[in-house]
Structure formats: structure tokens, C-alpha cells
Design an enzyme around this catalytic site. Sequence first.
Site, PDB file in Angstrom:
ATOM      1  N   SER A 171       0.830  -1.199   0.000  1.00 13.75           N
ATOM      2  CA  SER A 171       0.000   0.000   0.000  1.00 13.75           C
ATOM      3  C   SER A 171       0.871   1.258   0.000  1.00 13.75           C
ATOM      4  O   SER A 171       1.663   1.463  -0.927  1.00 13.75           O
ATOM      5  CB  SER A 171      -0.947  -0.045   1.196  1.00 13.75           C
ATOM      6  OG  SER A 171      -1.939   0.943   1.107  1.00 13.75           O
ATOM      7  N   ASP A 326      -9.853  -5.587  -3.953  1.00 13.46           N
ATOM      8  CA  ASP A 326      -9.086  -4.431  -3.501  1.00 13.46           C
ATOM      9  C   ASP A 326      -9.487  -3.172  -4.269  1.00 13.46           C
ATOM     10  O   ASP A 326      -9.189  -3.038  -5.461  1.00 13.46           O
ATOM     11  CB  ASP A 326      -7.589  -4.675  -3.669  1.00 13.46           C
ATOM     12  CG  ASP A 326      -6.741  -3.613  -2.966  1.00 13.46           C
ATOM     13  OD1 ASP A 326      -7.339  -2.689  -2.372  1.00 13.46           O
ATOM     14  OD2 ASP A 326      -5.502  -3.717  -3.003  1.00 13.46           O
ATOM     15  N   HIS A 356      -7.267  -5.953   0.170  1.00 13.44           N
ATOM     16  CA  HIS A 356      -6.060  -5.139   0.103  1.00 13.44           C
ATOM     17  C   HIS A 356      -4.791  -5.835   0.606  1.00 13.44           C
ATOM     18  O   HIS A 356      -3.696  -5.346   0.378  1.00 13.44           O
ATOM     19  CB  HIS A 356      -6.295  -3.852   0.900  1.00 13.44           C
ATOM     20  CG  HIS A 356      -5.248  -2.804   0.722  1.00 13.44           C
ATOM     21  ND1 HIS A 356      -4.726  -2.458  -0.508  1.00 13.44           N
ATOM     22  CD2 HIS A 356      -4.610  -2.005   1.639  1.00 13.44           C
ATOM     23  CE1 HIS A 356      -3.825  -1.517  -0.356  1.00 13.44           C
ATOM     24  NE2 HIS A 356      -3.726  -1.223   0.932  1.00 13.44           N
TER      25      HIS A 356
END
Length: 385
Positions: A171, A326, A356
Site C-alpha cells: 500500500s 481491492d 487489500h
Amino acid sequence: MKKYIKNISFSQVPALKVGKIILILVFSITLGILIALVVILLIQSPGKMEPLTDKNGNVIKGSISEKVYVKINGVRMGMVIKSKNKSNPVLLFVHGGPGMPEYPLTKTYPTGLEEYFTVVWWDQRGAGLSYSSNISAKAMTTKQFVDDTIEITKYLRKHFGQDKIYLMGHSWGSYIAIQAAAKSPDLYKAYIGVGQISNQMESEKIAYKYMLNYYKGIGDEKTIKKLESTPIETMDYLPDAYNKIRDDVMHRSGIGTTHKMNSVVTGIFMPVMLNREYTLREKINIWIGKAFSNSTVLRDELYKTDLRNSITKLDIPVYFFSGIYDYTVNYSMSEAYLKKISAPVKGFYLFKESAHTPIFEEPEKVLQIIQNDVLKCRNDLADAY
């Protein structure tokens, strides 16, 4: 006296005194609960690293489980190092956020990465084990974080006697790590992006549209009104009003940290607070550090950056892991970005039960890919989409 007490009417006690008594009772009960919670958290927070053991509970010979502090670019930074065999190749994990260390979550969501790597769960500048009130907000920039990643890498190479190490960014961490890999490819064997960022503002708009359709589909008028009150599709930034509801609406629609995580309280906050390898002070610093990191220019820099225009070539193998659910970092954008990158080896992997964080949600599949493709540096993946 006994007879008098028995015959007294509650209504005879002045209302003001009743109010005071109730307030005292409420305060006493609340204080008692808070004290009990603190005691429980202290008991649950010895802060001692737990060794890696085999199925019989014996410490694995040659394993490593330690909390390490080292000064990097003028800041004392902490990291957790785990490996079943300390001679394994080193993997530096660059966590998400900004400011959200992920090692404390691995008790609830074990990754198994320590099977094949000496995993370094580094807490970035201003986060968790690396938080300090003395850290200057002016130094909390993308450039500084990329430089920190490179310096941590150099330290680990020397410490473990390895010429090159593996780099994994998740991320927000993928935004930092891919820039470090592009800047200093000679330090790394391969780069793995989990929930790889490309243009985060564009991704947020796709997620916003998805959530509007999702909540309309289930008839949640209250959440629809909240979303429609902050129409980010027409904006080039995320307003504070949207940031306040973002995590909640994402997780309730199954597109947050994990597909099955409905609440950040039960899914993130509680696992962190119940982790026994962090002290209570260290746990508190995670939340202080997260707030601090998000109060700096880091998020603004992230949302103004389009990596598709700035990082288009890597001189090392590149692998992207994305979950089909995601929308925190849109998986289709990650895939399209990898197609644009020039690299000697490329692999995109879409996890069908993940949102995610595939390393938390489908760890067995992740380990299979690592064993069969990443560690063997397969060179037939460039067109495997």
C-alpha cells in the site's frame, strides 16, 4: 435507628443529592473499568519477543526472533526480525499507512514469510517503534522515506552479510519502496508490490463509485447520504469529511484491509492492542505515530503523485500481488501499471479471495508463488497476465 433507615423514602432525599450520588457511582464504575482495562493491557503487553518453535514447542535451531533498534539518517528506528533460519535471504517489508506498522497484526494474520526469508518488519520514521516526539515534521517527506529505505537496506546487507536483499512494499509502503528499488536497483534481488499504488487519487475515485453502487444495492440510505455529501469524484484531494468515514465505509463494503474485515476496531485496533510482543507504550506509540504521520505532507505528496509517469523502468524482477476485492488500491490499476513498467522479469498475481492484503488473507498462495517464482526468479512471466 434501624427502624428509621427502613422507613426512609428515596423521594425524601433532595434531587441534587441524588444527582451527585448517581454521578459518583457512574464515575466510580467508569474509573474501575478503565483501571481494569489498563491492568489487562499491561498483562497483555510484556514486550518480549516470542521465539519461533516447531510443532512440539521447541525453539527452532538457527531461528531468529528479535526487536532491533538502529540509527538511520539521524533517527533511532525500530524493527522486528523473524526467521526460521537466519541464513535465509533477507526481505525488507515496507509497511502501509502512512504510519501503520503491520508486524503487530501478524499474530492474528500469520503470513508464514519467515519460512523462506529473514523478514525485517521495519517501522518507518515516525511510526510505532520508530516514533519519537523529537522527529521533525519537516523531515517527513517522500524523498526522506525513500532515502531511509535505501539506508535501512544498506544496514541489513552489512548486518546479514548479503550482497542483495528482497524488497516488499504494501500500500503506502509500495509507493515508497518502488521508488527506492528504481533509485538503487543494485541493492535488491527483486521487488514485490502488495496492493501496488500507481495514482492513488484516481484509485480513490474508483472506490468511491464502487461504494455508492454497493450501498445503493443494499439500500443503505444513511451511508449513501454520507458519501454523497463528500463527492470526491469531482475533487483532486480527499477532504477531511471523507477521510473521517473512509475506513468505515470501505471495510463494511468488503474492499478494505481484508475482504472479511468489517471493522477496523475488531480487525486492526484489537489485534494490535492484544499483541504480546509490544509493550503498552509501544502500542500507544503506534497510534500516536499514525496520527503524526498523517498530519505531515506525506499524504498530500502521495495523492499528487502519478507513479505511472515517474517510475516506468526497474532493472530487477518485479512482482505485484493484488486482491480482486481491492479498491483501497484498485487492483486493475496495479495490473495496468505493471504492464507499463519495463523490467527483466514481471509477474502479476490476482488473489480471488482477497481485498487489500493478500499476504494476510491468502498466505499459502503467496508462499507458493514466492517459492516457485520469486525465489527462482522465473523469467517467463513478462507476458503472464
